[in-house]
Design a protein around this motif. Structure first.
Motif, PDB file in Angstrom:
ATOM      1  N   ILE A 151       1.138  -1.162   0.022  1.00 20.19           N
ATOM      2  CA  ILE A 151       0.096  -0.036   0.014  1.00 20.19           C
ATOM      3  C   ILE A 151       0.852   1.256   0.095  1.00 20.19           C
ATOM      4  O   ILE A 151       1.880   1.248   0.699  1.00 20.19           O
ATOM      5  CB  ILE A 151      -1.013  -0.031   1.144  1.00 20.19           C
ATOM      6  CG1 ILE A 151      -2.025  -1.274   1.272  1.00 20.19           C
ATOM      7  CG2 ILE A 151      -1.685   1.502   1.105  1.00 20.19           C
ATOM      8  CD1 ILE A 151      -2.724  -1.139   2.442  1.00 20.19           C
ATOM      9  N   TYR A 152       0.760   2.180  -0.920  1.00 22.10           N
ATOM     10  CA  TYR A 152       1.302   3.583  -0.812  1.00 22.10           C
ATOM     11  C   TYR A 152       0.579   4.515  -1.414  1.00 22.10           C
ATOM     12  O   TYR A 152      -0.622   4.461  -1.864  1.00 22.10           O
ATOM     13  CB  TYR A 152       2.541   3.266  -2.056  1.00 22.10           C
ATOM     14  CG  TYR A 152       2.233   2.782  -3.443  1.00 22.10           C
ATOM     15  CD1 TYR A 152       2.148   3.791  -4.338  1.00 22.10           C
ATOM     16  CD2 TYR A 152       2.192   1.307  -3.504  1.00 22.10           C
ATOM     17  CE1 TYR A 152       1.797   3.341  -5.628  1.00 22.10           C
ATOM     18  CE2 TYR A 152       1.780   1.082  -5.046  1.00 22.10           C
ATOM     19  CZ  TYR A 152       1.691   2.036  -5.680  1.00 22.10           C
ATOM     20  OH  TYR A 152       1.419   1.779  -7.307  1.00 22.10           O
ATOM     21  N   LYS A 153       1.180   5.779  -1.266  1.00 21.60           N
ATOM     22  CA  LYS A 153       0.351   7.107  -1.605  1.00 21.60           C
ATOM     23  C   LYS A 153       1.338   7.891  -2.410  1.00 21.60           C
ATOM     24  O   LYS A 153       2.426   7.808  -2.453  1.00 21.60           O
ATOM     25  CB  LYS A 153      -0.043   7.644  -0.080  1.00 21.60           C
ATOM     26  CG  LYS A 153      -0.876   6.916   0.590  1.00 21.60           C
ATOM     27  CD  LYS A 153      -1.116   7.624   1.964  1.00 21.60           C
ATOM     28  CE  LYS A 153      -1.927   6.867   2.843  1.00 21.60           C
ATOM     29  NZ  LYS A 153      -2.196   7.662   4.435  1.00 21.60           N
ATOM     30  N   GLY A 154       0.435   8.866  -2.862  1.00 24.73           N
ATOM     31  CA  GLY A 154       1.274   9.908  -3.726  1.00 24.73           C
ATOM     32  C   GLY A 154       0.476  10.251  -4.956  1.00 24.73           C
ATOM     33  O   GLY A 154      -0.706   9.992  -5.041  1.00 24.73           O
ATOM     34  N   LYS A 155       1.017  10.999  -5.906  1.00 23.43           N
ATOM     35  CA  LYS A 155       0.235  11.743  -7.155  1.00 23.43           C
ATOM     36  C   LYS A 155       0.924  10.974  -8.331  1.00 23.43           C
ATOM     37  O   LYS A 155       2.012  11.203  -8.876  1.00 23.43           O
ATOM     38  CB  LYS A 155       0.620  13.009  -7.123  1.00 23.43           C
ATOM     39  CG  LYS A 155      -0.119  13.881  -5.960  1.00 23.43           C
ATOM     40  CD  LYS A 155       0.467  15.254  -6.140  1.00 23.43           C
ATOM     41  CE  LYS A 155      -0.157  16.198  -5.103  1.00 23.43           C
ATOM     42  NZ  LYS A 155       0.542  15.923  -3.918  1.00 23.43           N
ATOM     43  N   PRO A 156       0.225   9.814  -8.945  1.00 26.76           N
ATOM     44  CA  PRO A 156       0.507   9.361 -10.124  1.00 26.76           C
ATOM     45  C   PRO A 156       0.526  10.372 -11.230  1.00 26.76           C
ATOM     46  O   PRO A 156      -0.386  11.186 -11.273  1.00 26.76           O
ATOM     47  CB  PRO A 156      -0.528   8.131 -10.342  1.00 26.76           C
ATOM     48  CG  PRO A 156      -0.971   8.074  -8.906  1.00 26.76           C
ATOM     49  CD  PRO A 156      -0.889   9.292  -8.505  1.00 26.76           C
ATOM     50  N   GLY A 157       1.414  10.306 -12.223  1.00 25.61           N
ATOM     51  CA  GLY A 157       1.433  10.937 -13.520  1.00 25.61           C
ATOM     52  C   GLY A 157       1.156  12.492 -13.304  1.00 25.61           C
ATOM     53  O   GLY A 157       1.900  13.104 -12.538  1.00 25.61           O
ATOM     54  N   GLU A 158       0.051  13.051 -13.852  1.00 25.97           N
ATOM     55  CA  GLU A 158      -0.271  14.303 -13.704  1.00 25.97           C
ATOM     56  C   GLU A 158      -1.344  14.563 -12.720  1.00 25.97           C
ATOM     57  O   GLU A 158      -1.981  15.687 -12.678  1.00 25.97           O
ATOM     58  CB  GLU A 158      -0.889  14.902 -15.021  1.00 25.97           C
ATOM     59  CG  GLU A 158       0.388  14.735 -16.500  1.00 25.97           C
ATOM     60  CD  GLU A 158       1.714  15.255 -16.111  1.00 25.97           C
ATOM     61  OE1 GLU A 158       1.424  16.501 -15.715  1.00 25.97           O
ATOM     62  OE2 GLU A 158       2.621  14.819 -16.199  1.00 25.97           O
ATOM     63  N   MET A 159      -1.732  13.614 -11.775  1.00 28.90           N
ATOM     64  CA  MET A 159      -2.645  13.988 -10.988  1.00 28.90           C
ATOM     65  C   MET A 159      -2.108  15.031 -10.045  1.00 28.90           C
ATOM     66  O   MET A 159      -1.041  15.182  -9.650  1.00 28.90           O
ATOM     67  CB  MET A 159      -2.856  12.803  -9.961  1.00 28.90           C
ATOM     68  CG  MET A 159      -3.557  11.524 -10.810  1.00 28.90           C
ATOM     69  SD  MET A 159      -4.159  10.181  -9.988  1.00 28.90           S
ATOM     70  CE  MET A 159      -5.748  11.051  -8.985  1.00 28.90           C
ATOM     71  N   THR A 160      -3.301  15.829  -9.436  1.00 27.75           N
ATOM     72  CA  THR A 160      -2.873  17.023  -8.505  1.00 27.75           C
ATOM     73  C   THR A 160      -3.319  16.873  -7.218  1.00 27.75           C
ATOM     74  O   THR A 160      -2.909  17.620  -6.149  1.00 27.75           O
ATOM     75  CB  THR A 160      -3.764  18.017  -9.046  1.00 27.75           C
ATOM     76  OG1 THR A 160      -5.135  17.863  -9.027  1.00 27.75           O
ATOM     77  CG2 THR A 160      -3.087  18.747 -10.541  1.00 27.75           C
ATOM     78  N   TYR A 161      -3.724  15.697  -6.827  1.00 28.09           N
ATOM     79  CA  TYR A 161      -3.962  15.469  -5.521  1.00 28.09           C
ATOM     80  C   TYR A 161      -3.468  13.954  -5.117  1.00 28.09           C
ATOM     81  O   TYR A 161      -3.330  13.219  -6.057  1.00 28.09           O
ATOM     82  CB  TYR A 161      -5.499  15.472  -5.126  1.00 28.09           C
ATOM     83  CG  TYR A 161      -6.220  14.705  -6.002  1.00 28.09           C
ATOM     84  CD1 TYR A 161      -6.960  13.445  -5.627  1.00 28.09           C
ATOM     85  CD2 TYR A 161      -6.931  15.224  -7.162  1.00 28.09           C
ATOM     86  CE1 TYR A 161      -7.664  12.636  -6.635  1.00 28.09           C
ATOM     87  CE2 TYR A 161      -7.729  14.605  -8.121  1.00 28.09           C
ATOM     88  CZ  TYR A 161      -8.265  13.062  -7.592  1.00 28.09           C
ATOM     89  OH  TYR A 161      -9.056  12.395  -8.445  1.00 28.09           O
ATOM     90  N   ASP A 162      -3.255  13.444  -4.059  1.00 23.28           N
ATOM     91  CA  ASP A 162      -2.654  12.374  -3.426  1.00 23.28           C
ATOM     92  C   ASP A 162      -4.044  11.014  -3.522  1.00 23.28           C
ATOM     93  O   ASP A 162      -4.969  11.399  -3.134  1.00 23.28           O
ATOM     94  CB  ASP A 162      -2.275  12.239  -2.172  1.00 23.28           C
ATOM     95  CG  ASP A 162      -0.914  12.853  -2.281  1.00 23.28           C
ATOM     96  OD1 ASP A 162      -0.192  13.216  -3.291  1.00 23.28           O
ATOM     97  OD2 ASP A 162      -0.298  13.026  -0.931  1.00 23.28           O
TER      98      ASP A 162
END
Length: 204
Positions: A151-162
């Motif tokens: 399980i991980y978190k972050g902003k893939p690609g061009e996404m502007t939110y996590d």
């Protein structure tokens, strides 16, 4: 292993398309439609049956896997970017973000271990997901084979939110499997328990 990296990029880029606030499913970009699948299996090779009061069982017509999903979730096995997508219903009338699961299956070299498969894919993910941070991870035994869940978190690609991404990696009979669940980070996930049941129902 280049093919493996490309395949996972499709998983994550698919997540970007599905998670935008406008909420346009990938298939709609090509067809302009978003019809629910016909679960009437009288004359269909795809076996969909009710296995409990909560989950229906879907059996892959090629015999590669089975999985359960709730009847009020949308099941789509016609996607160009995944073997299937299972999308949650809206939590309420204001909900514009839909959690979803998808599955990738690819042919891999017979000598590839799940450890190799995980390393190559996760190296690609860490490059692709801005602000990547791991929540938890573990190797464990699943269906008699070594598997990996993260399980991980972050902003893939061009996404502007996590977002939060849960993935299961498995290797069996020359195939690599990646089962993914995407939810919005920082919000209460009303479907987390259901998503875990779907994950647990997956067999290959």
């Amino acid at each position: 292993m280049k093919k493996i990296v490309v395949a996972l990029a499709l998983v994550v880029s698919s997540a970007v398309a599905w998670a935008q606030p406008a909420r346009i499913p990938v298939n709609d970009l090509n067809t302009g439609t978003n019809n629910k699948p016909n679960n009437n299996t009288t004359n269909s090779p795809n076996t969909t049956t009710t296995t409990s009061s909560e989950l229906k069982k879907y059996s892959d017509p090629k015999g590669r896997y089975t999985i359960g999903y709730p009847g009020d979730w949308k099941f789509d096995d016609k996607s160009e970017n995944a073997v299937f997508k299972i999308t949650s219903p809206a939590e309420n009338g204001e909900d514009k973000f839909f959690q979803y699961l998808n599955l990738q299956i690819e042919e891999i070299n017979s000598g590839t271990t799940v450890d190799d498969y995980v390393k190559t894919n996760m190296d690609a993910v860490k490059d692709f997901v801005k602000g990547y941070r791991e929540v938890s991870s573990m190797f464990f035994n699943r269906n008699g084979s070594r598997a990996y869940q993260i399980i991980y978190k972050g902003k893939p690609g061009e996404m502007t939110y996590d977002v939060q991404i849960k993935q299961l990696f498995c290797v069996s009979n020359g195939k690599g499997y990646v089962l993914t669940y995407l939810s919005k980070e920082g919000e209460r996930d009303a479907y987390e328990t259901t998503a875990n049941k779907i994950f647990n129902s997956f067999k290959f």
